[in-house]
Write a protein that holds these residues in place. Structure first.
Motif, short mmCIF file in Angstrom:
data_model
loop_
_atom_site.label_atom_id
_atom_site.label_comp_id
_atom_site.label_asym_id
_atom_site.label_seq_id
_atom_site.Cartn_x
_atom_site.Cartn_y
_atom_site.Cartn_z
N THR B 43 2.78 18.17 -19.47
CA THR B 43 3.59 18.42 -18.37
C THR B 43 4.75 18.16 -18.44
O THR B 43 6.05 18.78 -18.19
N ASP B 158 2.77 26.20 -17.86
CA ASP B 158 1.90 24.81 -17.58
C ASP B 158 0.47 25.28 -16.95
O ASP B 158 0.40 25.45 -15.80
N GLU B 159 -0.35 25.27 -18.11
CA GLU B 159 -1.81 25.55 -17.71
C GLU B 159 -2.00 26.87 -16.37
O GLU B 159 -2.60 26.56 -15.59
MG LIG Z 1 -0.25 18.63 -16.76
#
Ligand SMILES: [Mg+2]
Ligand SMILES: Nc1ncnc2c1ncn2[C@@H]1O[C@H](COP(=O)(O)OP(=O)(O)OP(=O)(O)O)[C@@H](O)[C@H]1O
Lengths: 263, 352
Positions: B43, B158-159
């Motif tokens: 991240t 991000d995910e």
């Molecule tokens: Mg992360």
């Protein structure tokens, strides 16, 4: 179980009596201006009094200005503390609590020392300056409530993710605050605003010491010189406060945006 | 010169360095995944590309422009978050239009683009819905449309699928990939799910403790992992301690049995120790083909998984996991059976 229930009811009854009896008595008294009959004569007299109209209008104006300036001060601050400077949180919270700890009379004497005619910023030289000073004083008084309301509102939304989404879409700080943050904390803002309104409408110390024609000093003046009208005013003040509280309830219930939780 | 380059990026939070000397070159239109365990800095790398964090060292270039110290709003980079990122006070159409309104595009253009984006994410009827009226999968598709509406040069995710349930996750990842191909947009996708990374990406960046462990195609990452970490994080793996018998001939000794290595002979002297890795599916039980390596083992456990039979076999101090297809006529192995496990020398990978 039963006994504790009864105990609770007794406690509630005593509390209610303590609160309601004076109110009923006041209301009853306010209706007795005309000898031998109940009437709303006292209310009529109050409404007809030009000083009532003037002072109430003045205080409503003050309240609106206070709400506007208070929100303009508190929202960016609370937002900034949450987003960029969480380490300052305890300090800011402490500062916003100070008006609860320091008596209003001390605050207003402080103001008078700093802003009197012989000071660098002689706000008290003009009526408009004094009005502004009074308004800033009210902002201070409302700070603990307004800050907490706004902060609670910010807690309920994902400030960071919303901010960063808007940033990556090209928005600047002003756009983010006005188009993304403010609309999503509207219920909190409204309840803070009504609370501020109720505080300003009834405030006495600041207005009296700064000698401005506000509603609080008018209440006091009437109370010292009349019999029935102050009771009528007290009941009206109660109604205004309750209306504000009712609106706060509505604001925080009816207008709350459903959460986006889908997990 | 690549389209997006990170050069020697580092990030420190106080005393804590969470990204070290990170280099990455992404070609235009490429789909890259950052894969690694929780807390490895995926991240953080993504946020530095987006501009939400400033690197402590290094440079970030997008299309020849140095954006290292530019604000997020100046980067033309789209971002999709894990969840909760749609503006709750705006409906779907207004969410998608937000970036264009901020850029003061003409209304007709905005409307056309919103319609186009809604078609693209196959939700043309939901323009007037509010985020709380959408499912998690729909919300993420709208978030994707919102990010793409402003035609960013780079798309960061991000995910984006991790808050969704398994079925939607699989269908949505296929959709995202198809969309990415259609638009040809350079994309960086963060995940800790190896299946996601391997199935979607042109190349995968395996990360560990703020460092790049390996960059390569899914095929290369899976079949020829370069480090012990990359090997163990992606897929299951048997790791064996070995002694080098003859480095030049590629001979090693595992549990007293000599094995041959076909590629990547250990760069260490004879007699020293090394670690070799074997995928469970590279192993087979039964008569060996000529040239295969053979290990004599004792069966410890047999797990019948339907199409696959997973056998745990003991070889000295090691337990080997062997995956074989369930075939008719295959002997029913039982605990305690003595078997020979064999595999081609190419399947032995020497780890650094
Ligand atoms: Mg992360
Ligand atoms: N703002 C910050 N301040 C201090 N430390 C941070 C900050 N942001 C991240 N870290 C630390 O940096 C490390 C990497 O965090 P990061 O969020 O990049 O990990 P990640 O790979 O995305 O993990 P996950 O899969 O759990 O999302 C973590 O150890 C985290 O605690």
């Amino acid at each position: 179980m039963r006994e504790s229930r009864i105990g609770a009811w007794i406690a509630f009854g005593i509390g209610a009596l303590y609160f309601i009896l004076p109110l009923i008595a006041t209301f009853e008294f306010s209706l007795r201006m005309k000898r031998g009959e109940y009437s709303f004569e006292a209310y009529r007299v109050v409404f007809a009094d030009p000083r009532f109209q003037a002072s109430f209008t003045y205080s409503v104006g003050q309240a609106l200005a206070t709400i506007f300036v208070g929100i303009a001060l508190v929202v960016p601050t609370a937002y900034w503390v949450r987003l960029r400077a969480p380490q300052f949180r305890p300090i800011v919270e402490f500062i916003t609590l100070l008006p609860l700890v320091i008596p209003a009379i001390v605050i207003v004497f402080g103001y008078l020392r700093i802003f009197n005619s012989s000071s660098l910023i002689p706000l008290t030289d003009t009526n408009l300056g004094t009005d502004a000073l009074l308004m800033f004083g009210y902002v201070t008084l409302a700070l603990p409530y307004l800050y907490r309301a706004v902060d609670t509102g910010l807690q309920a939304i994902d400030v960071r993710t919303l901010t960063e989404s808007a940033e990556s879409l090209g928005a600047n700080a002003f756009t983010i605050l006005t188009r993304v943050i403010l609309p999503n904390i509207r219920p909190a803002l409204l309840s803070g605003a009504f609370l501020t309104f109720a505080i300003v409408i009834g405030e006495f110390t600041f207005a009296a010491l700064l000698n401005r024609p506000a509603f609080g000093p008018y209440l006091q003046l009437l109370g010292a010189n009349r019999a029935y009208e102050p009771s009528a005013l007290a009941i009206m003040a109660f109604l205004v406060t309750w209306a504000c509280m009712g609106l706060m309830q509505l604001a925080s219930r009816g207008l709350r945006l459903p959460t986006t939780d889908t997990r | 010169m690549a389209f997006l380059t990170l050069t020697a990026i580092a990030k420190r939070f106080g005393q804590n360095t969470v990204v070290h000397g990170f280099d990455l070159a992404v070609e235009r239109g490429e789909f890259i995944s950052l894969l690694g365990p929780s807390g490895c800095g995926k991240t953080t790398v993504l946020r530095m590309i987006a501009g939400f964090e400033t690197p402590s060292a290094g440079t970030i270039m997008i299309d020849g422009r140095d954006v290292t110290y530019k604000r997020p709003a100046e980067r033309n980079v789209g971002m999709v978050f894990q969840a909760y990122a749609l503006f709750p006070n705006m409906n779907v159409a207004d969410n998608i239009a937000f970036g264009m309104k901020v850029a003061k595009r003409p209304k007709a253009e905005i409307d056309a683009r919103v319609t186009e984006m809604l078609e693209l994410i196959s939700l043309p009827d939901l323009a007037a819905r509010y985020p709380y009226q959408l499912s998690g999968g729909q919300q993420q598709r709208v978030a994707l449309a919102r990010a793409l509406a402003v035609k960013p040069q780079v798309l960061l995710l991000d995910e984006p699928l991790s808050a969704l349930d398994a079925k939607i996750r699989v269908s949505l990842r296929e959709e995202i990939r198809a969309l990415q191909r259609e638009l040809g947009i350079t994309t960086i996708f963060v995940t800790h799910d190896q299946e996601e990374a391997l199935s979607m990406s042109d190349r995968v960046v395996v990360m560990h403790q703020g460092r790049v462990e390996q960059i390569g195609t899914p095929h290369a990452i899976y079949n020829t992992p370069k480090t012990r970490f990359a090997a163990s994080f992606v897929g299951t793996l048997n790791m064996l301690d070995a002694e080098i018998k003859d480095a030049s001939a590629g001979l090693i000794i595992v549990e007293g049995q000599t094995l041959r290595i076909a590629n990547g002979t250990p760069g260490a002297p004879n007699g020293s120790r090394c670690t070799v890795a074997l995928r469970p599916e590279a192993l087979a039980i039964g008569p060996a083909r000529p040239g295969d390596n053979v290990l004599s083992c004792t069966i410890e456990d047999v797990q019948f998984l339907g199409a696959i039979v997973r056998v745990k076999a003991r070889c000295g101090a090691h337990i080997l996991s062997v995956d074989t297809f369930n075939q008719a006529g295959q002997p029913a192995w039982a605990r305690g059976d003595q078997v020979e496990i064999h595999f081609a020398p190419e399947h032995l990978v020497v780890l650094d």
